[in-house]
Design an enzyme around this catalytic site. Structure first.
Site, PDB file in Angstrom:
ATOM      1  N   ASP A  53      37.845  49.954  42.616  1.00  0.00           N
ATOM      2  CA  ASP A  53      38.264  51.107  42.399  1.00  0.00           C
ATOM      3  C   ASP A  53      37.363  52.274  42.250  1.00  0.00           C
ATOM      4  O   ASP A  53      36.260  52.168  42.162  1.00  0.00           O
ATOM      5  CB  ASP A  53      39.075  50.904  40.999  1.00  0.00           C
ATOM      6  CG  ASP A  53      40.528  50.473  41.340  1.00  0.00           C
ATOM      7  OD1 ASP A  53      40.883  50.413  42.559  1.00  0.00           O
ATOM      8  OD2 ASP A  53      41.124  49.898  40.203  1.00  0.00           O
ATOM      9  N   TYR A 111      31.898  39.209  38.743  1.00  0.00           N
ATOM     10  CA  TYR A 111      32.063  40.789  38.287  1.00  0.00           C
ATOM     11  C   TYR A 111      31.117  40.522  36.827  1.00  0.00           C
ATOM     12  O   TYR A 111      31.151  39.672  36.283  1.00  0.00           O
ATOM     13  CB  TYR A 111      33.453  40.950  37.891  1.00  0.00           C
ATOM     14  CG  TYR A 111      34.211  41.364  39.262  1.00  0.00           C
ATOM     15  CD1 TYR A 111      33.989  42.810  39.725  1.00  0.00           C
ATOM     16  CD2 TYR A 111      34.779  40.631  39.956  1.00  0.00           C
ATOM     17  CE1 TYR A 111      34.722  43.269  40.893  1.00  0.00           C
ATOM     18  CE2 TYR A 111      35.696  41.095  41.274  1.00  0.00           C
ATOM     19  CZ  TYR A 111      35.473  42.488  41.442  1.00  0.00           C
ATOM     20  OH  TYR A 111      36.247  42.855  42.612  1.00  0.00           O
TER      21      TYR A 111
END
Lengths: 249, 249
Positions: A53, A111
């Site tokens: 994003d 992540y």
């Protein structure tokens, strides 16, 4: 035609995310424009292991593309870096079979999420951490992370906008590590897949558990209720890093 | 009327330096605008220990100003921080005698300069280091730093634009430290004063000594010739940090 698989890092601050969008600076768009220059106008479509994003960073994003030419993997890295702004860096390339696809061949991903715990964020960390100014008990978070590991239905942890029907994912590893030199903690999540905003919503819930705002085993309840509203807020993009993407062999 | 002395940090990336300039974002201008709001329109002039250039950072800049009101030092920090963008942070304030002046009462300063030595700069360090991609011998730089310590005429190390006639300064301490976790080195300079761009020109000379492009004792020659042209380039603003400012008592 040669197929390349390339590992790259980027500071996502100045981009509207990975995925190409008309008239907006994106990672995919920036790379495709460079390849268009190199190929003398033949369009090259870049595939990423996944989208990141706006404001989300990458330490080890992986992309693949078919290039209408045949230059060595090292030269491809050099050529691309020479055409990139300084906030995008290509690290390593390999030439792969033509059917390789950085998105569909992904086996798992790691992540990382960095949280600054100071009352005020250090000006130098403002773009590179999420900020949480309540005091937290790291032991509570570590107990909660045990509920994250395993196979779960993560419906409660998906932001609206996700398009994949199957919400079950397996998390192999979920850790939190305090930094020694800064008042920060780093979360690490290794899983076979992540829903839209899943890491950022999980981090928000974990921080609320750490500060005593939620029950320590609230993850078990959230898996059951399958209701994104009950997970409440989403930790900011600035703390999130796509760290590593794994493929077979 | 109360006089405040405040220590502050800022990420200088998005500012045209410390000193107020019409129509441009500056540190001084941003702080003065906040104080104008707090004072309900009575202009407050902010004095800095020294100016920092566009893109130069501060870990411990010190400012002073006379404020038409009487609030505690802690409340002043909180009020200012609530009006600042996230790239400026006020750390600590004290109320000082009315004749205190952050510029003229400065006794000495420490500057830090960070150099990234990777072939490509890490995207996350691009705004926070200078970049030097030649291999260097740290021992040569350490020998050269011994020539920096002491009382010297730094005419060769002043960019045009400096207005002070006396070019003699004393450097108390000059060090270089390699980082353990990154391919970076950090210079530290503690002195009673620094000419315009002096640290950045010294760092450029030191890096050229480290890579064998200059004689190890070239500083001795440069003190003699008093010729800025012979010092050649200036290391970029992004690596420079005003780290600490010292005052009597």
């Amino acid at each position: 035609m040669t197929t390349y698989k390339i590992t790259m890092a980027y500071d996502g601050t100045n981009y509207h995310g990975f995925a190409r969008q008309p008239h907006l600076a994106t990672i995919q768009g920036t790379v495709e424009r460079a390849l268009l220059k190199m190929s003398k106008g033949l369009p090259v479509e870049v595939v990423g292991s996944g989208r990141t994003d706006a404001g989300v960073h990458a330490l080890g994003q992986v992309i693949s593309f078919n290039y209408p030419g045949n230059i060595s993997a090292d030269k491809m890295v050099k050529a691309l870096n020479s055409l990139m702004p300084l906030d995008i860096l290509f690290k390593q390339a390999t030439i792969v079979p033509a059917d390789f696809n950085a998105r569909f061949d992904t086996v798992s991903k790691i992540y990382e999420y960095r949280v600054s715990l100071d009352y005020y964020t250090d000006p130098f960390d403002r773009l590179y951490t999420g900020h949480y100014s309540y005091s937290i008990d790291l032991d509570l978070i570590k107990i909660a992370l045990q509920d994250v590991v395993g196979v779960h239905d993560f419906t409660s942890f998906e932001a609206s906008g996700g398009v994949i029907k199957d919400k079950v994912r397996e998390i192999y590893q979920a850790e939190v590590v305090p930094l020694s030199d800064k008042h920060q903690i780093i979360f690490l999540f290794h899983g076979n897949g992540f829903l839209y905003n899943m890491v950022r919503i999980m981090v928000a819930v974990l921080l609320e558990i750490g500060s005593g705002r939620r029950a320590v085993h609230d993850f078990r309840r959230l898996y059951q209720v399958k209701d994104r509203q009950q997970a409440r807020w989403t930790a900011p993009a600035s703390g999130l890093y796509l760290k590593q993407v794994f493929y077979d062999n």
